[in-house]
Design a protein around this motif. Structure first.
Motif, PDB file in Angstrom:
ATOM      1  N   ASN A 130      43.855  40.394  21.022  1.00 38.09           N
ATOM      2  CA  ASN A 130      44.952  41.035  21.757  1.00 38.09           C
ATOM      3  C   ASN A 130      45.064  40.478  23.169  1.00 38.09           C
ATOM      4  O   ASN A 130      46.164  40.349  23.704  1.00 38.09           O
ATOM      5  CB  ASN A 130      44.768  42.552  21.791  1.00 38.09           C
ATOM      6  N   LEU A 131      43.929  40.156  23.793  1.00 42.54           N
ATOM      7  CA  LEU A 131      43.972  39.532  25.119  1.00 42.54           C
ATOM      8  C   LEU A 131      44.739  38.219  25.038  1.00 42.54           C
ATOM      9  O   LEU A 131      45.621  37.948  25.860  1.00 42.54           O
ATOM     10  CB  LEU A 131      42.552  39.300  25.638  1.00 42.54           C
ATOM     11  N   ARG A 132      44.438  37.416  24.047  1.00 36.20           N
ATOM     12  CA  ARG A 132      45.111  36.130  23.868  1.00 36.20           C
ATOM     13  C   ARG A 132      46.606  36.313  23.653  1.00 36.20           C
ATOM     14  O   ARG A 132      47.433  35.668  24.300  1.00 36.20           O
ATOM     15  CB  ARG A 132      44.490  35.402  22.666  1.00 36.20           C
ATOM     16  N   ARG A 133      46.947  37.253  22.773  1.00 32.70           N
ATOM     17  CA  ARG A 133      48.371  37.488  22.489  1.00 32.70           C
ATOM     18  C   ARG A 133      49.097  38.067  23.696  1.00 32.70           C
ATOM     19  O   ARG A 133      50.235  37.693  23.975  1.00 32.70           O
ATOM     20  CB  ARG A 133      48.509  38.454  21.309  1.00 32.70           C
ATOM     21  N   GLU A 134      48.438  38.974  24.368  1.00 32.31           N
ATOM     22  CA  GLU A 134      49.050  39.614  25.543  1.00 32.31           C
ATOM     23  C   GLU A 134      49.328  38.576  26.635  1.00 32.31           C
ATOM     24  O   GLU A 134      50.323  38.664  27.344  1.00 32.31           O
ATOM     25  CB  GLU A 134      48.130  40.729  26.059  1.00 32.31           C
ATOM     26  N   ALA A 135      48.442  37.584  26.766  1.00 32.68           N
ATOM     27  CA  ALA A 135      48.596  36.550  27.798  1.00 32.68           C
ATOM     28  C   ALA A 135      49.478  35.393  27.326  1.00 32.68           C
ATOM     29  O   ALA A 135      49.830  34.524  28.127  1.00 32.68           O
ATOM     30  CB  ALA A 135      47.229  36.016  28.198  1.00 32.68           C
ATOM     31  N   HIS A 136      49.818  35.361  26.044  1.00 32.36           N
ATOM     32  CA  HIS A 136      50.613  34.271  25.456  1.00 32.36           C
ATOM     33  C   HIS A 136      49.930  32.922  25.651  1.00 32.36           C
ATOM     34  O   HIS A 136      50.551  31.955  26.108  1.00 32.36           O
ATOM     35  CB  HIS A 136      52.030  34.226  26.044  1.00 32.36           C
ATOM     36  N   VAL A 137      48.644  32.861  25.277  1.00 36.15           N
ATOM     37  CA  VAL A 137      47.924  31.591  25.331  1.00 36.15           C
ATOM     38  C   VAL A 137      47.280  31.352  23.967  1.00 36.15           C
ATOM     39  O   VAL A 137      47.121  32.278  23.172  1.00 36.15           O
ATOM     40  CB  VAL A 137      46.839  31.573  26.438  1.00 36.15           C
ATOM     41  N   SER A 138      46.895  30.106  23.735  1.00 33.54           N
ATOM     42  CA  SER A 138      46.235  29.785  22.466  1.00 33.54           C
ATOM     43  C   SER A 138      44.785  30.246  22.514  1.00 33.54           C
ATOM     44  O   SER A 138      44.221  30.484  23.590  1.00 33.54           O
ATOM     45  CB  SER A 138      46.295  28.282  22.211  1.00 33.54           C
ATOM     46  N   ARG A 139      44.198  30.338  21.347  1.00 27.75           N
ATOM     47  CA  ARG A 139      42.786  30.729  21.267  1.00 27.75           C
ATOM     48  C   ARG A 139      41.914  29.700  21.994  1.00 27.75           C
ATOM     49  O   ARG A 139      40.990  30.050  22.710  1.00 27.75           O
ATOM     50  CB  ARG A 139      42.357  30.851  19.809  1.00 27.75           C
ATOM     51  N   ALA A 140      42.224  28.420  21.819  1.00 30.50           N
ATOM     52  CA  ALA A 140      41.432  27.365  22.465  1.00 30.50           C
ATOM     53  C   ALA A 140      41.521  27.480  23.980  1.00 30.50           C
ATOM     54  O   ALA A 140      40.515  27.365  24.686  1.00 30.50           O
ATOM     55  CB  ALA A 140      41.902  25.990  22.000  1.00 30.50           C
TER      56      ALA A 140
ATOM     57  N   MET B  23      42.222  30.202  25.734  1.00 30.35           N
ATOM     58  CA  MET B  23      41.484  31.396  26.144  1.00 30.35           C
ATOM     59  C   MET B  23      39.983  31.116  26.122  1.00 30.35           C
ATOM     60  O   MET B  23      39.259  31.509  27.041  1.00 30.35           O
ATOM     61  CB  MET B  23      41.798  32.572  25.221  1.00 30.35           C
ATOM     62  N   ASN B  24      39.502  30.413  25.104  1.00 30.68           N
ATOM     63  CA  ASN B  24      38.074  30.139  24.994  1.00 30.68           C
ATOM     64  C   ASN B  24      37.563  29.234  26.106  1.00 30.68           C
ATOM     65  O   ASN B  24      36.377  29.260  26.430  1.00 30.68           O
ATOM     66  CB  ASN B  24      37.738  29.548  23.626  1.00 30.68           C
ATOM     67  N   ARG B  25      38.428  28.427  26.709  1.00 32.00           N
ATOM     68  CA  ARG B  25      38.008  27.589  27.842  1.00 32.00           C
ATOM     69  C   ARG B  25      37.841  28.411  29.115  1.00 32.00           C
ATOM     70  O   ARG B  25      37.174  27.988  30.043  1.00 32.00           O
ATOM     71  CB  ARG B  25      39.027  26.470  28.075  1.00 32.00           C
ATOM     72  N   ALA B  26      38.433  29.595  29.153  1.00 30.64           N
ATOM     73  CA  ALA B  26      38.360  30.457  30.342  1.00 30.64           C
ATOM     74  C   ALA B  26      37.107  31.322  30.276  1.00 30.64           C
ATOM     75  O   ALA B  26      37.163  32.550  30.282  1.00 30.64           O
ATOM     76  CB  ALA B  26      39.620  31.306  30.449  1.00 30.64           C
ATOM     77  N   THR B  27      35.941  30.687  30.233  1.00 31.90           N
ATOM     78  CA  THR B  27      34.681  31.423  30.043  1.00 31.90           C
ATOM     79  C   THR B  27      34.397  32.462  31.135  1.00 31.90           C
ATOM     80  O   THR B  27      33.911  33.542  30.811  1.00 31.90           O
ATOM     81  CB  THR B  27      33.499  30.457  29.876  1.00 31.90           C
ATOM     82  N   PRO B  28      34.700  32.196  32.414  1.00 29.18           N
ATOM     83  CA  PRO B  28      34.458  33.251  33.415  1.00 29.18           C
ATOM     84  C   PRO B  28      35.327  34.501  33.179  1.00 29.18           C
ATOM     85  O   PRO B  28      34.873  35.626  33.356  1.00 29.18           O
ATOM     86  CB  PRO B  28      34.801  32.587  34.745  1.00 29.18           C
ATOM     87  N   ILE B  29      36.550  34.283  32.744  1.00 29.41           N
ATOM     88  CA  ILE B  29      37.433  35.420  32.468  1.00 29.41           C
ATOM     89  C   ILE B  29      36.937  36.179  31.243  1.00 29.41           C
ATOM     90  O   ILE B  29      36.916  37.416  31.229  1.00 29.41           O
ATOM     91  CB  ILE B  29      38.897  34.945  32.284  1.00 29.41           C
ATOM     92  N   LEU B  30      36.499  35.456  30.234  1.00 31.82           N
ATOM     93  CA  LEU B  30      35.950  36.121  29.047  1.00 31.82           C
ATOM     94  C   LEU B  30      34.666  36.871  29.386  1.00 31.82           C
ATOM     95  O   LEU B  30      34.399  37.935  28.804  1.00 31.82           O
ATOM     96  CB  LEU B  30      35.701  35.104  27.927  1.00 31.82           C
ATOM     97  N   ALA B  31      33.888  36.343  30.336  1.00 29.97           N
ATOM     98  CA  ALA B  31      32.683  37.057  30.772  1.00 29.97           C
ATOM     99  C   ALA B  31      33.074  38.362  31.453  1.00 29.97           C
ATOM    100  O   ALA B  31      32.429  39.404  31.251  1.00 29.97           O
ATOM    101  CB  ALA B  31      31.855  36.184  31.704  1.00 29.97           C
ATOM    102  N   GLU B  32      34.138  38.338  32.280  1.00 28.90           N
ATOM    103  CA  GLU B  32      34.639  39.578  32.906  1.00 28.90           C
ATOM    104  C   GLU B  32      35.061  40.575  31.823  1.00 28.90           C
ATOM    105  O   GLU B  32      34.778  41.769  31.917  1.00 28.90           O
ATOM    106  CB  GLU B  32      35.843  39.275  33.806  1.00 28.90           C
TER     107      GLU B  32
END
Length: 146
Positions: free
Chosen positions: A45-55, A57-66
């Motif tokens: 849902n985070l990915r869809r809400e931001a309108h970005v691809s899974r790849a 989103m996965n590169r944004a490791t600091p954001i995923l850590a948050e």
């Protein structure tokens, strides 16, 4: 050969625009105000809400850590789900109280039914005795006070 990156990457591992989109999506989901998803706190849902691809989103490791830290501290329920769960808990308490009250009332009704049955039995016996005596009633002497 890959195309050169025209976008500068931030310390988040993605472009500033993507990082902003992910953080805005995260805020909307945490606040229970999603615009493009059902609001469940999932990375999908985070990915869809931001309108970005899974790849991306996965590169944004600091954001995923948050994201992981927030979900770890606050749980994976949205404010709407938390309200629903609180309401269910309150309704269960009310149901338990009403069930207890109903059991008490049923016990009282059973006791009353037993008393009524005993009185009916006594009344029947008295009527039979009265019939056996020819229907005569023996009057009681009146007590007079002076």
């Amino acid at each position: 050969m890959t195309a050169p990156h025209n976008r500068a990457l931030t310390e988040d591992g993605v472009s500033a625009k993507t990082a902003a989109a992910l953080r805005a999506a995260m805020r909307r989901l945490f606040d229970g105000k999603p615009q493009h998803t059902d609001g469940r706190l999932t990375k999908e849902n985070l990915r869809r809400e931001a309108h970005v691809s899974r790849a991306t989103m996965n590169r944004a490791t600091p954001i995923l850590a948050e994201w992981d830290n927030h979900v770890g501290e606050h749980g994976a329920t949205t404010p709407g789900e938390a309200r629903r769960d609180d309401e269910i808990t309150q309704l269960r308490r009310k149901l338990a109280e009403k069930t207890r009250e109903s059991m008490i009332t049923n016990r009282r009704l059973e006791a009353a039914a037993i008393a009524i049955a005993a009185l009916h039995h006594d009344n029947t016996q008295l009527r039979q005795e009265l019939a056996a005596n020819g229907g005569r009633v023996t009057p009681l002497k009146r007590h007079t006070t002076r």
